[in-house]
Design an enzyme around this catalytic site. Structure first.
Site, PDB file in Angstrom:
ATOM      1  N   GLY A  14       0.792  -1.231   0.000  1.00 12.58           N
ATOM      2  CA  GLY A  14       0.000   0.000   0.000  1.00 12.58           C
ATOM      3  C   GLY A  14       0.818   1.272   0.000  1.00 12.58           C
ATOM      4  N   THR A  15       2.052   1.218  -0.533  1.00 13.96           N
ATOM      5  CA  THR A  15       2.850   2.463  -0.557  1.00 13.96           C
ATOM      6  C   THR A  15       2.255   3.467  -1.547  1.00 13.96           C
ATOM      7  OG1 THR A  15       4.448   1.627  -2.168  1.00 13.96           O
ATOM      8  CG2 THR A  15       4.984   1.304   0.148  1.00 13.96           C
ATOM      9  N   ASN A  16       1.681   2.977  -2.634  1.00 12.82           N
ATOM     10  CA  ASN A  16       1.030   3.915  -3.562  1.00 12.82           C
ATOM     11  C   ASN A  16      -0.235   4.509  -2.939  1.00 12.82           C
ATOM     12  OD1 ASN A  16       2.369   4.138  -6.320  1.00 12.82           O
ATOM     13  ND2 ASN A  16       2.442   1.931  -5.953  1.00 12.82           N
ATOM     14  N   ARG A  68     -15.478 -14.477  -9.527  1.00 16.08           N
ATOM     15  CA  ARG A  68     -15.025 -13.082  -9.485  1.00 16.08           C
ATOM     16  C   ARG A  68     -16.211 -12.137  -9.685  1.00 16.08           C
ATOM     17  NH1 ARG A  68     -10.597 -11.470 -13.934  1.00 16.08           N
ATOM     18  NH2 ARG A  68     -12.144 -12.599 -15.105  1.00 16.08           N
ATOM     19  N   ARG A  94      -5.319  -8.547  -9.028  1.00 19.30           N
ATOM     20  CA  ARG A  94      -6.364  -9.364  -9.649  1.00 19.30           C
ATOM     21  C   ARG A  94      -6.860  -8.693 -10.915  1.00 19.30           C
ATOM     22  NH1 ARG A  94      -8.183 -13.384  -6.661  1.00 19.30           N
ATOM     23  NH2 ARG A  94      -7.151 -13.428  -4.656  1.00 19.30           N
ATOM     24  N   LEU A  95      -7.158  -9.504 -11.906  1.00 19.83           N
ATOM     25  CA  LEU A  95      -7.803  -8.971 -13.111  1.00 19.83           C
ATOM     26  C   LEU A  95      -9.239  -8.602 -12.775  1.00 19.83           C
ATOM     27  CD1 LEU A  95      -7.000 -11.153 -16.245  1.00 19.83           C
ATOM     28  CD2 LEU A  95      -6.629  -8.708 -15.951  1.00 19.83           C
ATOM     29  N   LEU A  96      -9.740  -7.557 -13.405  1.00 15.23           N
ATOM     30  CA  LEU A  96     -11.141  -7.185 -13.208  1.00 15.23           C
ATOM     31  C   LEU A  96     -11.994  -7.872 -14.265  1.00 15.23           C
ATOM     32  CD1 LEU A  96     -10.834  -3.340 -12.560  1.00 15.23           C
ATOM     33  CD2 LEU A  96     -10.834  -5.206 -10.892  1.00 15.23           C
ATOM     34  N   ASN A 110      -4.729   2.131 -13.489  1.00 20.94           N
ATOM     35  CA  ASN A 110      -3.795   1.199 -12.851  1.00 20.94           C
ATOM     36  C   ASN A 110      -2.388   1.749 -12.994  1.00 20.94           C
ATOM     37  OD1 ASN A 110      -2.879  -1.295 -11.683  1.00 20.94           O
ATOM     38  ND2 ASN A 110      -2.285  -1.981 -13.731  1.00 20.94           N
ATOM     39  N   HIS A 112       1.614   0.350 -13.236  1.00 23.30           N
ATOM     40  CA  HIS A 112       2.338  -0.900 -13.515  1.00 23.30           C
ATOM     41  C   HIS A 112       3.840  -0.601 -13.575  1.00 23.30           C
ATOM     42  CE1 HIS A 112       2.833  -4.958 -14.993  1.00 23.30           C
ATOM     43  NE2 HIS A 112       3.705  -4.471 -15.857  1.00 23.30           N
TER      44      HIS A 112
HETATM   45  C1  GAR Z   1       3.671  -1.368  -7.292  1.00 19.40           C
HETATM   46  O1  GAR Z   1       5.023  -1.335  -7.652  1.00 19.40           O
HETATM   47  C2  GAR Z   1       2.803  -1.514  -8.519  1.00 19.40           C
HETATM   48  O2  GAR Z   1       3.341  -0.903  -9.658  1.00 19.40           O
HETATM   49  C3  GAR Z   1       2.764  -3.003  -8.704  1.00 19.40           C
HETATM   50  O3  GAR Z   1       2.674  -3.520  -7.397  1.00 19.40           O
HETATM   51  C4  GAR Z   1       3.350  -2.649  -6.500  1.00 19.40           C
HETATM   52  C5  GAR Z   1       2.432  -2.387  -5.324  1.00 19.40           C
HETATM   53  O4  GAR Z   1       3.105  -1.696  -4.325  1.00 19.40           O
HETATM   54  N1  GAR Z   1       1.650  -3.399  -9.500  1.00 19.40           N
HETATM   55  C6  GAR Z   1       1.675  -4.396 -10.372  1.00 19.40           C
HETATM   56  O5  GAR Z   1       2.637  -5.111 -10.526  1.00 19.40           O
HETATM   57  C7  GAR Z   1       0.380  -4.592 -11.141  1.00 19.40           C
HETATM   58  N2  GAR Z   1       0.564  -5.507 -12.224  1.00 19.40           N
HETATM   59  P1  GAR Z   1       2.284  -0.992  -3.156  1.00 19.40           P
HETATM   60  O6  GAR Z   1       1.280  -1.995  -2.609  1.00 19.40           O
HETATM   61  O7  GAR Z   1       3.327  -0.644  -2.144  1.00 19.40           O
HETATM   62  O8  GAR Z   1       1.588   0.229  -3.732  1.00 19.40           O
END
Ligand code: GAR
EC number: 2.1.2.2
Length: 204
Positions: A14-16, A68, A94-96, A110, A112
């Site tokens: 959850g850093t984002n 789902r 997860r894919l939606l 999203n 990535h």
């Molecule tokens: C992030 O680096 C994001 O880009 C990646 O998961 C991490 C989640 O970090 N997402 C994917 O790979 C999606 N395909 P976070 O939980 O600390 O935000």
């Protein structure tokens, strides 16, 4: 009620999510408010971050549903009840299904950790290192029914140094993510990003 209401979906650290919460607290999210965290892993650190920030959190266990589509129908009802304008996937692994994608067409984004269309799906950082690319980066895109295939909103390049490891490259990418995602959400909140077919037009 805030005019632009955001729900964040996360599965892990959850850093984002945190970067969006912090940007909103500083008044740097274009007037958007983070109203809800949705998490498919009740023990994920993202959940504790929501509790600490005083943000409503809904957790669920996908295995407890037949499909789902079943749990997404529940999520869509919750999102409608909370008048959510934008769904921000932030490490939601997860894919939606079309239940969610059709209910919020053009309103799901999203982030990535690669320069799409290179290295979609899981372990994008590991895929990039294994391939030996010299640059990778971050992509923010609209979500369609595919795996990381939606229209691209913004990309940032991150150099891959000769002795990079998954840890060092992930850290470099995540520090860029924490800047870029709040910027994009803020611009969406201000109506400055428009989708025109597959192309995204960003207004000044
Ligand atoms: C992030 O680096 C994001 O880009 C990646 O998961 C991490 C989640 O970090 N997402 C994917 O790979 C999606 N395909 P976070 O939980 O600390 O935000």
């Amino acid at each position: 009620m805030s005019s632009y209401r955001v729900a964040v979906f996360a599965s892990g650290e959850g850093t984002n999510f945190q970067s969006l919460v912090d940007a909103a607290a500083r008044g740097e999210l274009g007037g958007a408010s983070i109203e809800l965290l949705i998490c498919d892993k009740p023990a994920a650190p993202a959940v504790a971050r929501a509790e600490k920030a005083g943000i409503a959190c809904h957790t669920f266990r996908p295995k407890e549903y037949a499909s789902r589509e079943d749990y997404e129908r529940e999520l869509v009802a919750l999102l409608k009840q909370k008048s959510i304008d934008l769904i921000v996937l932030a490490g939601y692994m997860r894919l939606l299904s079309s239940v969610m994608v059709d209910a919020y067409a053009g309103k799901i984004i999203n982030i990535h950790p690669s320069l799409l269309p290179a290295f979609p799906g899981k372990d994008a950082v590991g895929q990039a290192l294994a391939y030996g690319v010299k640059v990778s980066g971050v992509t923010v895109h609209f979500v369609d029914g595919g795996m990381d295939t939606g229209a691209i909103i913004a990309q940032r390049v991150v150099e891959v140094h000769d002795h990079a490891t998954t840890d060092t490259l992930s850290a470099a990418i995540q520090s860029v993510e924490r800047q870029l995602y709040p910027e994009v959400v803020g611009r969406l909140a201000q109506g400055k990003i428009h989708l025109d077919g597959r192309k995204v037009v960003s207004l000044l």
